[in-house]
Design a protein around this motif. Structure first.
Motif, PDB file in Angstrom:
ATOM      1  N   GLU A  27     101.131   4.447 111.330  1.00 44.62           N
ATOM      2  CA  GLU A  27     101.376   5.550 110.399  1.00 44.62           C
ATOM      3  C   GLU A  27     100.894   6.873 110.979  1.00 44.62           C
ATOM      4  O   GLU A  27     101.596   7.894 110.901  1.00 44.62           O
ATOM      5  N   ILE A  28      99.707   6.871 111.574  1.00 42.20           N
ATOM      6  CA  ILE A  28      99.189   8.101 112.178  1.00 42.20           C
ATOM      7  C   ILE A  28      99.998   8.471 113.413  1.00 42.20           C
ATOM      8  O   ILE A  28     100.303   9.651 113.648  1.00 42.20           O
ATOM      9  N   LEU A  29     100.394   7.495 114.195  1.00 44.36           N
ATOM     10  CA  LEU A  29     101.226   7.766 115.370  1.00 44.36           C
ATOM     11  C   LEU A  29     102.535   8.432 114.965  1.00 44.36           C
ATOM     12  O   LEU A  29     103.050   9.309 115.663  1.00 44.36           O
ATOM     13  N   LYS A  30     103.067   8.032 113.818  1.00 45.21           N
ATOM     14  CA  LYS A  30     104.308   8.633 113.329  1.00 45.21           C
ATOM     15  C   LYS A  30     104.079  10.089 112.948  1.00 45.21           C
ATOM     16  O   LYS A  30     104.894  10.965 113.276  1.00 45.21           O
ATOM     17  N   ILE A  31     102.967  10.374 112.270  1.00 44.13           N
ATOM     18  CA  ILE A  31     102.645  11.755 111.895  1.00 44.13           C
ATOM     19  C   ILE A  31     102.391  12.599 113.147  1.00 44.13           C
ATOM     20  O   ILE A  31     102.702  13.785 113.189  1.00 44.13           O
ATOM     21  N   MET A  32     101.838  11.965 114.163  1.00 39.29           N
ATOM     22  CA  MET A  32     101.606  12.665 115.431  1.00 39.29           C
ATOM     23  C   MET A  32     102.892  12.882 116.225  1.00 39.29           C
ATOM     24  O   MET A  32     102.895  13.612 117.227  1.00 39.29           O
ATOM     25  N   ALA A  33     103.986  12.225 115.820  1.00 44.12           N
ATOM     26  CA  ALA A  33     105.269  12.276 116.537  1.00 44.12           C
ATOM     27  C   ALA A  33     105.156  11.702 117.940  1.00 44.12           C
ATOM     28  O   ALA A  33     105.744  12.217 118.898  1.00 44.12           O
ATOM     29  N   ARG A  34     104.375  10.627 118.073  1.00 42.57           N
ATOM     30  CA  ARG A  34     104.221   9.988 119.377  1.00 42.57           C
ATOM     31  C   ARG A  34     105.444   9.144 119.749  1.00 42.57           C
ATOM     32  O   ARG A  34     105.612   8.746 120.900  1.00 42.57           O
ATOM     33  N   LYS A  35     106.257   8.794 118.777  1.00 40.26           N
ATOM     34  CA  LYS A  35     107.532   8.083 118.998  1.00 40.26           C
ATOM     35  C   LYS A  35     107.352   6.662 119.518  1.00 40.26           C
ATOM     36  O   LYS A  35     108.206   6.136 120.230  1.00 40.26           O
ATOM     37  N   TYR A  36     106.205   6.048 119.213  1.00 40.79           N
ATOM     38  CA  TYR A  36     106.023   4.622 119.446  1.00 40.79           C
ATOM     39  C   TYR A  36     105.074   4.121 118.366  1.00 40.79           C
ATOM     40  O   TYR A  36     104.378   4.893 117.706  1.00 40.79           O
ATOM     41  N   SER A  37     105.068   2.815 118.182  1.00 42.40           N
ATOM     42  CA  SER A  37     104.202   2.201 117.174  1.00 42.40           C
ATOM     43  C   SER A  37     103.050   1.460 117.853  1.00 42.40           C
ATOM     44  O   SER A  37     103.034   1.299 119.078  1.00 42.40           O
ATOM     45  N   ARG A  38     102.123   1.010 117.040  1.00 43.17           N
ATOM     46  CA  ARG A  38     101.038   0.172 117.542  1.00 43.17           C
ATOM     47  C   ARG A  38     101.619  -1.044 118.256  1.00 43.17           C
ATOM     48  O   ARG A  38     101.173  -1.418 119.349  1.00 43.17           O
ATOM     49  N   GLU A  39     102.608  -1.661 117.636  1.00 44.72           N
ATOM     50  CA  GLU A  39     103.212  -2.872 118.203  1.00 44.72           C
ATOM     51  C   GLU A  39     103.869  -2.588 119.550  1.00 44.72           C
ATOM     52  O   GLU A  39     103.752  -3.379 120.499  1.00 44.72           O
ATOM     53  N   HIS A  40     104.561  -1.458 119.641  1.00 44.52           N
ATOM     54  CA  HIS A  40     105.205  -1.099 120.906  1.00 44.52           C
ATOM     55  C   HIS A  40     104.166  -0.891 122.003  1.00 44.52           C
ATOM     56  O   HIS A  40     104.341  -1.326 123.142  1.00 44.52           O
ATOM     57  N   TYR A  41     103.081  -0.223 121.655  1.00 47.87           N
ATOM     58  CA  TYR A  41     102.031   0.032 122.640  1.00 47.87           C
ATOM     59  C   TYR A  41     101.420  -1.276 123.137  1.00 47.87           C
ATOM     60  O   TYR A  41     101.235  -1.463 124.348  1.00 47.87           O
ATOM     61  N   LEU A  42     101.129  -2.183 122.214  1.00 46.93           N
ATOM     62  CA  LEU A  42     100.526  -3.468 122.603  1.00 46.93           C
ATOM     63  C   LEU A  42     101.505  -4.292 123.434  1.00 46.93           C
ATOM     64  O   LEU A  42     101.088  -5.004 124.362  1.00 46.93           O
ATOM     65  N   GLU A  43     102.772  -4.189 123.129  1.00 45.56           N
ATOM     66  CA  GLU A  43     103.784  -4.891 123.926  1.00 45.56           C
ATOM     67  C   GLU A  43     103.817  -4.339 125.352  1.00 45.56           C
ATOM     68  O   GLU A  43     103.915  -5.096 126.325  1.00 45.56           O
ATOM     69  N   LEU A  44     103.717  -3.010 125.481  1.00 49.59           N
ATOM     70  CA  LEU A  44     103.688  -2.390 126.800  1.00 49.59           C
ATOM     71  C   LEU A  44     102.454  -2.836 127.578  1.00 49.59           C
ATOM     72  O   LEU A  44     102.534  -3.174 128.772  1.00 49.59           O
ATOM     73  N   VAL A  45     101.302  -2.847 126.919  1.00 50.62           N
ATOM     74  CA  VAL A  45     100.064  -3.289 127.569  1.00 50.62           C
ATOM     75  C   VAL A  45     100.201  -4.725 128.050  1.00 50.62           C
ATOM     76  O   VAL A  45      99.764  -5.074 129.169  1.00 50.62           O
ATOM     77  N   ASN A  46     100.803  -5.568 127.240  1.00 53.42           N
ATOM     78  CA  ASN A  46     100.994  -6.971 127.628  1.00 53.42           C
ATOM     79  C   ASN A  46     101.879  -7.080 128.871  1.00 53.42           C
ATOM     80  O   ASN A  46     101.606  -7.890 129.772  1.00 53.42           O
ATOM     81  N   LYS A  47     102.925  -6.261 128.945  1.00 49.22           N
ATOM     82  CA  LYS A  47     103.802  -6.264 130.126  1.00 49.22           C
ATOM     83  C   LYS A  47     103.012  -5.858 131.372  1.00 49.22           C
ATOM     84  O   LYS A  47     103.161  -6.462 132.442  1.00 49.22           O
ATOM     85  N   ILE A  48     102.187  -4.816 131.222  1.00 53.34           N
ATOM     86  CA  ILE A  48     101.404  -4.327 132.365  1.00 53.34           C
ATOM     87  C   ILE A  48     100.422  -5.395 132.827  1.00 53.34           C
ATOM     88  O   ILE A  48     100.304  -5.686 134.029  1.00 53.34           O
ATOM     89  N   LYS A  49      99.718  -6.029 131.876  1.00 51.61           N
ATOM     90  CA  LYS A  49      98.715  -7.029 132.240  1.00 51.61           C
ATOM     91  C   LYS A  49      99.349  -8.283 132.827  1.00 51.61           C
ATOM     92  O   LYS A  49      98.761  -8.941 133.695  1.00 51.61           O
ATOM     93  N   THR A  50     100.544  -8.614 132.363  1.00 52.80           N
ATOM     94  CA  THR A  50     101.248  -9.781 132.914  1.00 52.80           C
ATOM     95  C   THR A  50     101.645  -9.527 134.362  1.00 52.80           C
ATOM     96  O   THR A  50     101.513 -10.399 135.233  1.00 52.80           O
ATOM     97  N   ALA A  51     102.138  -8.325 134.633  1.00 48.66           N
ATOM     98  CA  ALA A  51     102.586  -7.985 135.986  1.00 48.66           C
ATOM     99  C   ALA A  51     101.426  -7.639 136.913  1.00 48.66           C
ATOM    100  O   ALA A  51     101.476  -7.916 138.116  1.00 48.66           O
ATOM    101  N   ILE A  52     100.368  -7.017 136.335  1.00 47.69           N
ATOM    102  CA  ILE A  52      99.220  -6.571 137.133  1.00 47.69           C
ATOM    103  C   ILE A  52      97.965  -7.101 136.447  1.00 47.69           C
ATOM    104  O   ILE A  52      97.294  -6.375 135.701  1.00 47.69           O
ATOM    105  N   PRO A  53      97.617  -8.372 136.657  1.00 46.49           N
ATOM    106  CA  PRO A  53      96.507  -8.996 135.919  1.00 46.49           C
ATOM    107  C   PRO A  53      95.169  -8.269 136.054  1.00 46.49           C
ATOM    108  O   PRO A  53      94.354  -8.299 135.141  1.00 46.49           O
ATOM    109  N   ASN A  54      94.937  -7.616 137.191  1.00 47.67           N
ATOM    110  CA  ASN A  54      93.650  -6.937 137.407  1.00 47.67           C
ATOM    111  C   ASN A  54      93.679  -5.462 137.022  1.00 47.67           C
ATOM    112  O   ASN A  54      92.755  -4.714 137.354  1.00 47.67           O
ATOM    113  N   ALA A  55      94.727  -5.040 136.312  1.00 42.51           N
ATOM    114  CA  ALA A  55      94.853  -3.623 135.969  1.00 42.51           C
ATOM    115  C   ALA A  55      93.694  -3.146 135.105  1.00 42.51           C
ATOM    116  O   ALA A  55      93.254  -3.849 134.182  1.00 42.51           O
TER     117      ALA A  55
END
Length: 515
Positions: free
Chosen positions: A337-365
Motif C-alpha cells: 500500500e505504501i509502495l503504491k502511494i510512493m509510485a514505486r510501481k512494484y509490490s512487496r510480492e514482486h520485490y520478494l520474487e525478484l530477490v528470490n530470482k537473484i538468490k537462486t542465480a547468485i547464492p552468495n549475493a
C-alpha cells in the motif's frame, strides 16, 4: 520558444543596489528568466531529442583564466555529485586554476549541492552564511552554487533574496558551460544564473580529476523517469538518457590501462540503461556482459530500481568474474500500500520474487537497500511489514531515513500525518534490526580468507591498512604500505557490527605471510 531562449542565462541585479525592484516586481522579473520544475511538464517526456556532443574543448579565449588563481569545491550528496565535482575540477585545471583544500585562499568557491533531503539543503544555506565574511573581506572571490539545489525554483528565489554574496548559480545540465559562467561572473558585478530548462544532453570528452588511482566512478546514464512521489531527482537531473556503450567501454578500458582496480557504474537508475536508445537494442545486461571482458578487477553499479531489474541482467551477473556479488536494491517500504502511494510501481510480492530470482542465480549475493520510515499514512501495521520484509530478505546493510517532504514533489502535497515522535521510534527500531543483522552477516566471515582491495591507511590508526571485499565489507589489518592499491588475501580474526579485522595471508606476488 527557440532553443537559445531555453538556455536561461541571466545576470540578476544585486539585491542591495539602489535600483532594487520591489519584491513583487522582482518576483515577476525572476519568473520571466527562470523555469521552475513542473510535474506536468516533466511527465511530457520523450518529445525532446537528446543530443550527443563529443567535441568538448576549452575555448582559446578562456585559456589562462585561472592563472595564479585557486578553486575549492565542497560536495554534498551522492556519488553522482562526487563525479560531477571530478569533472568540474578537471575543467578548472584545464583553465589553469590550482586546487586548494581550504576556502581561505580560494579565488573561486563552489558548493555542489544535493536536493534529496531537507537537511542537505540546510547545510548549504548554513555554509553560504559562513562564507559571507569571506566575500566582505575579499570582494574578488567568486562564490557559486551548483548541483541539484540549483534546479529548484524555491532555492534560487531564496538565494536571490537572502544570499547576495553568491555570484553564480548553475544547474546539473550546465557543468560543461563552467568556463563561460566563470567568464560572465568575472565581467559582471551582478549575479549570474544559468539553468537549463531542457532535459539535458550527453556531453563526452569532459576532463576530470579523479580522487585516487584505485577506484573510479563512471557515469553510464543521467536522469530518472520513475517519478516516485517523494523524489525531486526527475526534476533536478532530467529525463533518462544513456551514454553510448562504445564511449563507456572506451573509458573503462582506459581506466584499466591506468591501473584502476575497481569501477563503479553510476546512474539514478542504472538498470534502465539503454531503454532510451532508438537505434540500438542494447540494455544494461548487454553492457555488463561487455564489461566482463575488460581487465579490471571489480565492476560495481548503483543505484538499481527493482522495476527494471530484468532476468537477462541477473543471468549476466551470475557469471561472476569481475562483476561483484553485491547488489544495492532500494525497497523503500515493505508495504504494498505504501509502495503504491510512493509510485514505486512494484509490490512487496514482486520485490520478494525478484530477490528470490537473484538468490537462486547468485547464492552468495549480498543485498543492501534503502528504506524510508514515516511516509504519509504509514500505519503501525505497514511499518511492521517493512520490518518483516527486512528479515525475510536478509539484507546485510540498509540506509534508513525519516520521511521529509521535498517541495515540488507530489508527496509534498500529502498530509504529513505521522507524528515525528512516531517516525523517530520506528527509525530506532529499524536501525536496531539493521545493526543486529549487519553484525550477523559479518560473523559469517569470521575465520574465512577474503580478498581485499587495499585502499590506504585506516582512518583511526595509521599503522593499520584498510580495504573492502567484493561485498563492500570494510576490513582492517596490518601490512606493508607497498600493497596499497593491490588485491590481497586476508584471514578474518574478528567480526564487528560494521567492520572486520584480519591478518594478511598473501601479497600480490604470491609470497606467503604468516597467519
Amino acid at each position: 520558444m527557440n532553443e537559445e531562449s531555453r538556455l536561461l542565462s541571466s545576470q540578476v541585479k544585486d539585491p542591495n543596489s539602489p535600483d532594487k525592484k520591489s519584491e513583487k516586481d522582482y518576483s515577476k522579473y525572476f519568473q520571466a528568466i527562470y523555469t521552475p520544475p513542473s510535474l506536468k511538464e516533466a511527465k511530457k517526456r520523450g518529445k525532446e531529442e537528446v543530443a550527443y556532443h563529443n567535441d568538448f574543448a576549452i575555448a582559446e579565449e578562456f585559456r589562462g583564466m585561472g592563472q595564479n588563481r585557486k578553486f575549492y569545491i565542497r560536495t554534498y550528496g551522492c556519488q553522482m555529485n562526487e563525479h560531477d565535482t571530478e569533472v568540474m575540477a578537471g575543467i578548472f585545471m584545464q583553465l589553469g586554476y590550482e586546487p586548494t583544500d581550504t576556502v581561505d585562499d580560494a579565488n573561486v568557491i563552489l558548493l555542489n549541492t544535493c536536493a534529496i533531503r531537507e537537511n542537505a539543503e540546510n547545510k548549504v544555506f548554513g555554509e553560504l552564511g559562513h562564507l559571507k565574511h569571506l566575500k566582505q573581506n575579499n570582494p574578488d572571490v567568486l562564490i557559486g552554487v551548483c548541483g541539484c539545489m540549483s534546479q529548484e525554483e524555491s532555492v534560487v528565489n531564496k538565494i536571490l533574496k537572502t544570499y547576495n554574496q553568491v555570484d553564480m548559480i548553475f544547474g546539473t545540465h550546465n557543468i560543461h558551460r563552467l568556463p563561460n559562467i566563470l567568464n560572465e561572473a568575472y565581467l559582471s558585478k551582478e549575479m549570474v544564473i544559468e539553468v537549463w530548462s531542457k532535459e539535458g544532453d550527453v556531453i563526452e570528452n569532459l576532463p576530470r580529476v579523479r580522487k585516487g588511482s584505485i577506484k573510479a566512478w563512471v557515469n553510464i546514464m543521467y536522469g530518472c523517469d520513475k517519478f516516485c512521489t517523494y523524489c525531486i531527482v526527475p526534476y533536478t537531473r532530467g529525463k533518462e538518457r544513456s551514454r553510448r556503450p562504445e564511449d563507456i567501454i572506451q573509458e573503462i578500458r582506459h581506466l584499466a590501462a591506468q591501473g584502476y582496480k575497481e569501477v563503479t557504474l553510476l546512474g539514478q537508475n542504472v538498470n534502465a540503461y539503454g531503454k532510451d536508445f532508438e537505434d540500438l537494442d542494447y540494455r544494461f545486461g548487454d553492457l555488463m556482459e561487455d564489461l566482463r571482458k575488460i581487465d579490471v578487477a571489480r565492476i560495481r553499479f548503483m543505484t538499481s530500481h527493482p522495476r527494471d531489474f530484468d532476468d537477462h541482467l541477473i543471468e549476466v551477473l551470475a557469471k561472476g568474474g569481475n562483476l561483484v556479488d553485491h547488489i544495492h536494491l532500494p525497497v523503500q517500504s515493505g508495504s504494498s500500500e505504501i509502495l503504491k502511494i510512493m509510485a514505486r510501481k512494484y509490490s512487496r510480492e514482486h520485490y520478494l520474487e525478484l530477490v528470490n530470482k537473484i538468490k537462486t542465480a547468485i547464492p552468495n549475493a549480498s543485498l543492501t537497500t534503502d528504506i524510508i520510515v514515516g511516509f504519509p499514512n504509514e500505519t503501525d501495521e505497514q511499518f511492521e511489514e517493512t520490518m518483516s520484509l527486512y528479515k525475510e530478505v536478509g539484507f546485510e546493510i540498509a540506509y534508513t531515513y525519516i520521511y521529509s517532504p521535498r517541495e515540488g514533489t507530489p508527496a509534498a502535497k500529502m498530509v504529513d500525518n505521522v507524528p515525528m515522535e512516531v517516525k523517530k521510534e520506528r527509525l530506532q527500531r529499524l536501525n536496531k534490526l539493521v545493526n543486529d543483522m549487519s553484525a550477523e552477516a559479518m560473523k559469517k566471515h569470521d575465520g574465512q580468507i577474503v580478498e581485499v582491495l587495499v585502499e590506504g591507511e585506516s582512518k583511526n590508526n595509521p599503522d593499520v591498512l584498510a580495504g573492502y571485499t567484493s561485498k563492500s565489507k570494510l576490513v582492517n589489518f596490518k601490512g606493508p604500505k607497498e600493497i596499497i592499491g593491490q588485491l590481497v588475501q586476508v584471514k578474518i580474526t574478528d567480526a564487528k557490527t560494521w567492520s572486520l579485522t584480519g591478518e594478511l595471508v598473501e601479497v600480490p606476488n604470491g609470497q606467503k605471510v604468516g597467519i
